[in-house]
Design a protein around this motif. Structure first.
Motif, PDB file in Angstrom:
ATOM      1  N   GLN A 123       0.832  -1.204   0.000  1.00  0.00           N
ATOM      2  CA  GLN A 123       0.000   0.000   0.000  1.00  0.00           C
ATOM      3  C   GLN A 123       0.866   1.253   0.000  1.00  0.00           C
ATOM      4  O   GLN A 123       0.641   2.191  -0.761  1.00  0.00           O
ATOM      5  N   ALA A 124       1.895   1.245   0.836  1.00  0.00           N
ATOM      6  CA  ALA A 124       2.716   2.445   0.991  1.00  0.00           C
ATOM      7  C   ALA A 124       3.752   2.577  -0.107  1.00  0.00           C
ATOM      8  O   ALA A 124       4.258   3.661  -0.346  1.00  0.00           O
ATOM      9  N   SER A 125       4.074   1.469  -0.794  1.00  0.00           N
ATOM     10  CA  SER A 125       5.178   1.565  -1.741  1.00  0.00           C
ATOM     11  C   SER A 125       4.706   1.956  -3.142  1.00  0.00           C
ATOM     12  O   SER A 125       5.497   2.028  -4.054  1.00  0.00           O
ATOM     13  N   LEU A 126       3.402   2.209  -3.306  1.00  0.00           N
ATOM     14  CA  LEU A 126       2.905   2.662  -4.599  1.00  0.00           C
ATOM     15  C   LEU A 126       2.325   4.062  -4.427  1.00  0.00           C
ATOM     16  O   LEU A 126       1.515   4.295  -3.527  1.00  0.00           O
ATOM     17  N   ARG A 140       7.575   7.826   3.255  1.00  0.00           N
ATOM     18  CA  ARG A 140       6.718   6.771   2.718  1.00  0.00           C
ATOM     19  C   ARG A 140       7.527   5.887   1.781  1.00  0.00           C
ATOM     20  O   ARG A 140       8.495   6.334   1.165  1.00  0.00           O
ATOM     21  N   GLU A 141       7.085   4.646   1.661  1.00  0.00           N
ATOM     22  CA  GLU A 141       7.912   3.705   0.907  1.00  0.00           C
ATOM     23  C   GLU A 141       7.956   4.005  -0.580  1.00  0.00           C
ATOM     24  O   GLU A 141       8.899   3.647  -1.254  1.00  0.00           O
ATOM     25  N   PHE A 142       6.919   4.680  -1.109  1.00  0.00           N
ATOM     26  CA  PHE A 142       6.995   4.905  -2.556  1.00  0.00           C
ATOM     27  C   PHE A 142       8.086   5.897  -2.925  1.00  0.00           C
ATOM     28  O   PHE A 142       8.616   5.855  -4.035  1.00  0.00           O
ATOM     29  N   VAL A 143       8.450   6.775  -1.983  1.00  0.00           N
ATOM     30  CA  VAL A 143       9.578   7.668  -2.241  1.00  0.00           C
ATOM     31  C   VAL A 143      10.875   6.864  -2.189  1.00  0.00           C
ATOM     32  O   VAL A 143      11.770   7.038  -3.023  1.00  0.00           O
ATOM     33  N   ALA A 183      11.045   3.743  -2.881  1.00  0.00           N
ATOM     34  CA  ALA A 183      11.036   2.935  -4.101  1.00  0.00           C
ATOM     35  C   ALA A 183      11.555   3.751  -5.274  1.00  0.00           C
ATOM     36  O   ALA A 183      12.336   3.247  -6.082  1.00  0.00           O
TER      37      ALA A 183
END
Lengths: 332, 306
Positions: free
Chosen positions: A107-110, B195-198, B200
């Motif tokens: 959820q957080a990685s997208l 946040r993980e998308f950053v 990523a």
């Protein structure tokens, strides 16, 4: 894969990752959280190394420091012939396609404001000079590979289930044909039924694309399923690295033994006979680890020497490295 | 599984946004109202051809024309010098809307830039936030007055008195009202960058500037839009304060804020002179607010989906 010993793709030597603590009025540097303290291992081409340990033992930090998402404090990481911590910013950027990461929380990685197609296309935008149509074709190809319906390309991440989101994350990691993927607890946030699907997908991709994984997890049964070798971490250090079957059959380090004794046994008759080793006390603070062996405060088999001398990770049996005075009686 | 024979090409995000925006009734009404207001001030003076500054040179006629109630000749009546209030409202609206929007854009641009830099780059954080605190601590009105005094003639000499005053007012208001936006944006960015998308994006090798443009900015849009809609109202009022103090546009130059202040003196006898400009400012703020609300919903894919 079984005949000649493949050469290591990833070599980690004495990796240290300290996070400074600043305290007091002047924000002086008063200590370090030793999240990863002197970790060494190697991963051979095409192999899966499982990295297990309890929460907060530094598993994820190892994964991130290897990919230089954190700047390691000290140590050497060689991935596919390049010394990663020493690369310049531009060289590191060029190196990124070789090493990718799959994150824990899909959820957080997208990015919630990007469509699936945009998310998978981002690595292509950054590292290739393909035309729009070629990129789209590649995005569709990747979606096929991870088992996502092409018709979902225009949707946003909120519209997907956890397993599907993780597939999107995997497709993004695969976009640039990496050799090495760090899977940072890729299944921890998923339902059990979905976990198997994702793990099977990862195994399948490994077989087809010849990938090398560092599989970080606290789920020992899953690691047993996917890993070739397993490293057990405790408080920022590696306690034992062994081939999977040897470790699960007969763990050498007392911590590995305690950890594995906690794995439930699916067979009820054997489950009844399972002897749990219950550790007492809490994990010491990584800012102030004990003198000697990190595990000496909780080890059921602690000896006087453990409180004085820090054990080194030494080959105890062929292919098995253990950091314990009990297993390696003569401290070197 | 049967594949759809023809796959939709990835659509432009902006079309989705527009489709969703049209679903938001309040926002559509507000957009309509705003366009109406804009038409009123832009097209209005071309139809209602009375000079807003026309004072009858004949003193007798002028005195008879003063303070007239609404009539066919002057639908909103005349003011204490016999000038047509409808014409003054139209011309005043041009300035007020222009000042409000441009000053807001300046403030939001500065605020967002400083907020993003402070939030994303830890090294810049201390310095930029102390700068923000300093601006917050400054007494703004005296600062504005000094700025206007010092630079009014210099800018007037370069770009002409009217454009000079406009630019100066807009810049002065923008430069003194970005701080709240900066603080809000910094807070959001601090949370977003963990946040993980950053992470990523960093693991993909996206450089910092593109991480900011692609991942950070779209996600701080909501608070920025809120700050922006509030900023327009604040800018219109600040401009009228400046004009009131004699440091904005010249006194005979109508703006909504100016009309409001002129009307306050006679609010007991002629309340409509306060009501009209007040209503215009309120409607502008209200419509901009609703447009911002609709835009925020339309830009959020989670809301857009249903």
């Amino acid at each position: 894969m079984l005949d000649a010993e493949p050469k290591p793709l990833v070599q980690v030597r004495n990796l240290k990752m300290y996070f400074p603590i600043h305290s007091g009025l002047m924000r002086r540097h008063s200590g370090d959280v030793k999240a990863v303290d002197d970790v060494s291992f190697e991963i051979r081409q095409g192999e899966t190394l499982g990295l297990v340990g309890e929460s907060g033992c530094g598993k994820s930090t190892v994964g991130r420091a290897i990919l230089r998402l954190y700047e390691p404090t000290a140590g050497s990481v060689v991935i596919d012939g390049d010394e990663v911590p020493a690369l310049s910013a531009e060289a590191l950027r060029k190196k990124r396609p070789v090493m990718q990461m799959v994150f824990q929380d899909p959820q957080a990685s997208l990015n919630p404001r990007m469509t699936v197609a945009d998310i998978i296309r981002e690595p292509l935008d950054e590292h290739t000079t393909l035309s729009r149509d070629e990129k789209l074709a590649r995005v569709y190809e990747l979606m096929d590979q991870v088992g996502l319906n092409r018709a979902f390309a225009n949707r946003y991440p909120y519209a997907f289930s956890g397993g599907q989101r993780q597939r999107i994350g995997i497709a993004r990691a695969l976009a640039l044909n990496p050799k090495f993927i760090v899977c940072d607890e890729p299944i921890a946030a998923l339902d059990v039924s979905i976990q198997a699907q994702v793990v099977n997908l990862l195994e399948d991709l490994q077989e087809r694309l010849g990938l090398t994984y560092l599989f970080i997890s606290h789920d020992l049964s899953m690691v047993r399923h996917i890993a070739d070798r397993v490293a057990v971490m405790y408080l920022g250090q590696i306690a034992e690295i062994s081939p999977r079957d040897a470790l699960y059959a007969r763990p050498l380090h007392p911590y590995a033994e305690a950890l594995l004794s906690a794995v439930p046994e699916p067979d009820p008759s054997r489950e009844g006979a399972r002897q749990r080793i219950i550790l007492r006390g809490d994990v010491p603070s990584p800012a102030n680890p004990p003198r000697g062996c990190n595990f000496c405060t909780r080890c059921p088999k602690v000896m006087p020497i453990c409180r004085e001398v820090e054990p080194r990770l030494i080959e105890a049996e062929p292919g098995r490295q253990v950091a314990c005075h009990l297993v390696n009686p003569s401290p070197g | 599984m049967t594949d759809a024979p023809r796959l939709e090409k990835p659509r432009s995000q902006w079309r989705d946004v527009w489709v969703q925006f049209r679903q938001h009734r309040g926002a559509m009404a507000a957009l309509f109202l705003f366009l109406l207001l804009a038409a009123f001030v832009v097209v209005g003076p071309m139809i209602w051809r009375i000079d807003p500054n026309f004072i009858d040179p004949d003193p007798v006629k002028m005195i008879r024309l003063r303070n007239r109630p609404p009539s066919w000749d002057h639908p909103l009546g005349t003011d204490q010098l016999g000038r047509d209030i409808l014409a003054r409202m139209m011309f005043g609206g041009r300035i007020s809307l222009a000042v409000g929007t441009v000053a807001m854009l300046v403030a939001i641009f500065i605020g967002t830039t400083i907020g993003v830099l402070a939030g994303y780059f830890r090294r810049a954080d201390g310095l930029l936030m102390r700068l923000t605190d300093m601006f917050l601590a400054l007494p703004l009105l005296p600062l504005l007055l000094v700025m206007m005094m010092l630079f009014a003639e210099a800018t007037a000499a370069v770009v002409g008195p009217r454009l000079g005053t406009f630019l100066l007012i807009v810049l002065a208001i923008g430069v003194t009202s970005w701080m709240h936006a900066a603080r809000i944006v910094r807070g959001e960015v601090l949370a977003l960058k963990e946040r993980e998308f950053v992470l990523a994006a960093r693991s993909i090798g996206t450089p910092a500037r593109r991480i900011i443009l692609r991942h950070i900015l779209p996600n701080v849009l909501s608070p920025v839009l809120v700050a922006a809609t509030l900023g327009i109202a604040a800018a219109i009022i600040t401009e009228s304060v400046l004009s009131f103090l004699g440091l904005g546009f010249p006194p005979d130059f109508p703006t909504w804020g100016r009309l409001l202040y002129d009307g306050i003196d006679v609010i007991r006898t002629y309340p409509e002179r306060v009501i009209w400009p007040g209503l215009a400012i309120s409607l502008t703020v209200l419509s901009v607010n609703y447009i911002g609300d609709g835009l925020r919903d339309a830009l959020d894919p989670r809301i857009r989906g249903r």
